[in-house]
Design a protein around this motif. Structure first.
Motif, PDB file in Angstrom:
ATOM      1  N   GLU A 233       5.645   7.175   9.533  1.00  0.00           N
ATOM      2  CA  GLU A 233       6.890   6.447   9.808  1.00  0.00           C
ATOM      3  C   GLU A 233       7.266   5.555   8.629  1.00  0.00           C
ATOM      4  N   THR A 234       6.282   4.868   8.072  1.00  0.00           N
ATOM      5  CA  THR A 234       6.565   3.962   6.963  1.00  0.00           C
ATOM      6  C   THR A 234       7.081   4.721   5.746  1.00  0.00           C
ATOM      7  N   CYS A 235       6.454   5.848   5.430  1.00  0.00           N
ATOM      8  CA  CYS A 235       6.884   6.648   4.283  1.00  0.00           C
ATOM      9  C   CYS A 235       8.290   7.204   4.493  1.00  0.00           C
ATOM     10  N   ASP A 236       8.549   7.756   5.654  1.00  0.00           N
ATOM     11  CA  ASP A 236       9.876   8.314   5.934  1.00  0.00           C
ATOM     12  C   ASP A 236      10.945   7.235   5.863  1.00  0.00           C
ATOM     13  N   TRP A 237      10.613   6.061   6.375  1.00  0.00           N
ATOM     14  CA  TRP A 237      11.572   4.946   6.360  1.00  0.00           C
ATOM     15  C   TRP A 237      11.860   4.504   4.931  1.00  0.00           C
ATOM     16  N   LEU A 238      10.832   4.402   4.108  1.00  0.00           N
ATOM     17  CA  LEU A 238      11.041   3.986   2.716  1.00  0.00           C
ATOM     18  C   LEU A 238      11.854   5.012   1.946  1.00  0.00           C
ATOM     19  N   LYS A 239      11.612   6.289   2.215  1.00  0.00           N
ATOM     20  CA  LYS A 239      12.353   7.339   1.513  1.00  0.00           C
ATOM     21  C   LYS A 239      13.835   7.327   1.871  1.00  0.00           C
TER      22      LYS A 239
ATOM     23  N   PHE B 150       0.831  -1.202   0.000  1.00  0.00           N
ATOM     24  CA  PHE B 150       0.000   0.000   0.000  1.00  0.00           C
ATOM     25  C   PHE B 150       0.868   1.256   0.000  1.00  0.00           C
ATOM     26  N   VAL B 151       1.933   1.241   0.805  1.00  0.00           N
ATOM     27  CA  VAL B 151       2.822   2.400   0.880  1.00  0.00           C
ATOM     28  C   VAL B 151       3.974   2.261  -0.106  1.00  0.00           C
ATOM     29  N   THR B 152       4.537   1.065  -0.221  1.00  0.00           N
ATOM     30  CA  THR B 152       5.696   0.857  -1.085  1.00  0.00           C
ATOM     31  C   THR B 152       5.421   1.267  -2.522  1.00  0.00           C
ATOM     32  N   SER B 153       4.267   0.871  -3.047  1.00  0.00           N
ATOM     33  CA  SER B 153       3.975   1.167  -4.441  1.00  0.00           C
ATOM     34  C   SER B 153       3.918   2.676  -4.692  1.00  0.00           C
ATOM     35  N   ALA B 154       3.450   3.429  -3.698  1.00  0.00           N
ATOM     36  CA  ALA B 154       3.351   4.882  -3.865  1.00  0.00           C
ATOM     37  C   ALA B 154       4.705   5.566  -3.709  1.00  0.00           C
ATOM     38  N   VAL B 155       5.440   5.219  -2.662  1.00  0.00           N
ATOM     39  CA  VAL B 155       6.705   5.901  -2.381  1.00  0.00           C
ATOM     40  C   VAL B 155       7.800   5.470  -3.350  1.00  0.00           C
ATOM     41  N   ARG B 156       7.900   4.183  -3.590  1.00  0.00           N
ATOM     42  CA  ARG B 156       9.007   3.667  -4.408  1.00  0.00           C
ATOM     43  C   ARG B 156       8.686   3.617  -5.895  1.00  0.00           C
ATOM     44  N   ASP B 157       7.443   3.226  -6.225  1.00  0.00           N
ATOM     45  CA  ASP B 157       7.105   2.964  -7.619  1.00  0.00           C
ATOM     46  C   ASP B 157       6.267   4.065  -8.267  1.00  0.00           C
ATOM     47  N   GLY B 158       5.805   5.032  -7.474  1.00  0.00           N
ATOM     48  CA  GLY B 158       5.053   6.131  -8.043  1.00  0.00           C
ATOM     49  C   GLY B 158       3.680   5.756  -8.544  1.00  0.00           C
ATOM     50  N   LYS B 159       3.039   4.793  -7.886  1.00  0.00           N
ATOM     51  CA  LYS B 159       1.669   4.424  -8.262  1.00  0.00           C
ATOM     52  C   LYS B 159       0.944   3.933  -7.025  1.00  0.00           C
ATOM     53  N   THR B 160      -0.369   3.927  -7.087  1.00  0.00           N
ATOM     54  CA  THR B 160      -1.154   3.497  -5.941  1.00  0.00           C
ATOM     55  C   THR B 160      -1.893   2.204  -6.259  1.00  0.00           C
ATOM     56  N   ARG B 161      -2.350   1.547  -5.207  1.00  0.00           N
ATOM     57  CA  ARG B 161      -2.993   0.249  -5.350  1.00  0.00           C
ATOM     58  C   ARG B 161      -4.309   0.350  -6.116  1.00  0.00           C
ATOM     59  N   HIS B 162      -5.015   1.450  -5.968  1.00  0.00           N
ATOM     60  CA  HIS B 162      -6.330   1.606  -6.577  1.00  0.00           C
ATOM     61  C   HIS B 162      -6.332   2.762  -7.580  1.00  0.00           C
TER      62      HIS B 162
END
Length: 329
Positions: free
Chosen positions: A318-324, A214-226
């Motif tokens: 926290e998840t977004c900051d960690w992925l970034k 849910f978060v990875t696809s947005a932060v890392r891949d630039g797309k959302t699940r839906h």
């Protein structure tokens, strides 16, 4: 003397966090995974603080009960976290497309039998404390309830299978088999019920899973699940809090089922939080109208374990900051 606990499924999303939490609390940990020589998994586990001195990894297959014997010797408890949802049959057919016979044989029965194999090994090793990871997919009775409790929200496996929901049915069938086994053998059983889990993960492979996606696809891949914000809701928790609930259940002598979620949140609100951390242009089309009423829980039993659950705002941030930070390079 420092106690030893066994984590079946040590390289999984939940299992690896249980390993981490148990090491932080000073336990010796025996962890199982399919191949303990697989460095793509073991190097991350052995890098955890305390692992060099207090973590031992074993190869074990849930189809072979005896393969767990070595990992359970001398253990005071077993944490069973080696049964992620099965979404496809052995030939790749989606679970929802299977008939009753194949769905039961290829989706439901392997989880039930695998859990019983781990429990049989625990019984041989005289391990009396069992902590089992299930899912809130086992808490959907045919007739809905206004507020879910661990006792009134129990799925009916036959009803779920009649609707082709074999992936959900596997969890309640596993729970029922585990409960009956533990009653017969005088073993204490606590069952934890998580859903989507966010937060930093221990193995990079977990970034590809349904929870982190849910978060990875947005932060890392630039797309959302839906493509469009769904009208429904999702139950969410911090995976580290889920691990704390497991250890709290073990240490407190708890029995029975416990929700392992912070709360159920409309997808609209989840995307609103996610949108604070990613480019606006990648966000899904907004929901038209109001969202459906989210699932309501009574968290009395969960809260009795004494774990302070992190809220959705904090977990997503926290998840977004960690992925970034690109934690795995």
């Amino acid at each position: 003397m420092t106690k030893t606990v066994t984590v079946a499924g040590a390289s999984g999303l939940v299992g690896s966090n249980i390993v981490k939490e148990a090491l932080e609390r000073g336990y010796h940990v025996n962890g199982t995974l399919r191949d303990a020589s697989d460095e793509s998994k073991t190097k991350w586990l052995m890098a955890l603080p305390g692992a060099a001195d207090r973590l031992t990894l074993f190869s074990a297959e849930t189809t072979d009960s005896a393969s767990f014997d070595a990992a359970l010797q001398g253990a005071d408890a077993v944490f069973i976290a080696c049964f992620p949802p099965i979404y496809k049959a052995t030939d790749g057919t989606p679970a929802k497309e299977l008939d009753r016979a194949r769905g039961y044989a290829e989706i439901v029965a392997p989880v039930r039998d695998g859990c019983l194999n781990v429990l049989a090994a625990a019984e041989r090793a005289r391990v009396k404390n069992v902590m089992l990871c299930s899912s809130t997919s086992s808490t959907n009775p045919p007739e809905g309830v206004a507020v879910k409790t661990e006792t009134n929200a129990v799925s009916d496996a036959e009803f779920q299978m009649s609707e082709g929901k074999f992936t959900s049915a596997e969890k309640i069938v596993m729970e029922t088999a585990a409960r009956d086994f533990c009653v017969r053998h005088d073993m204490r059983l606590a069952i934890l019920l998580p859903t989507m889990m966010l937060g930093p993960v221990i193995l990079p492979q977990h970034l590809e899973g349904d929870s982190a996606g849910f978060v990875t696809s947005a932060v890392r891949d630039g797309k959302t699940r839906h493509d469009k914000v769904p009208a429904g809701s999702m139950s969410v928790s911090h995976v580290g809090d889920v691990a704390k609930l497991f250890l709290a259940a073990y240490e407190s002598g708890a029995r029975g089922r416990f929700f392992a979620v912070y709360d159920s949140v409309p997808w609209r609100d989840l995307y609103a939080e996610l949108g604070k951390h990613v480019p606006r242009e990648i966000m899904p089309a907004p929901l038209e109208g109001e969202p459906e009423e989210p699932t309501r829980f009574d968290f009395t039993r969960r809260d009795s374990l004494g774990v302070a659950m992190r809220d959705i705002h904090s977990v997503i941030a926290e998840t977004c900051d960690w992925l970034k930070s690109k934690p795995f390079g």
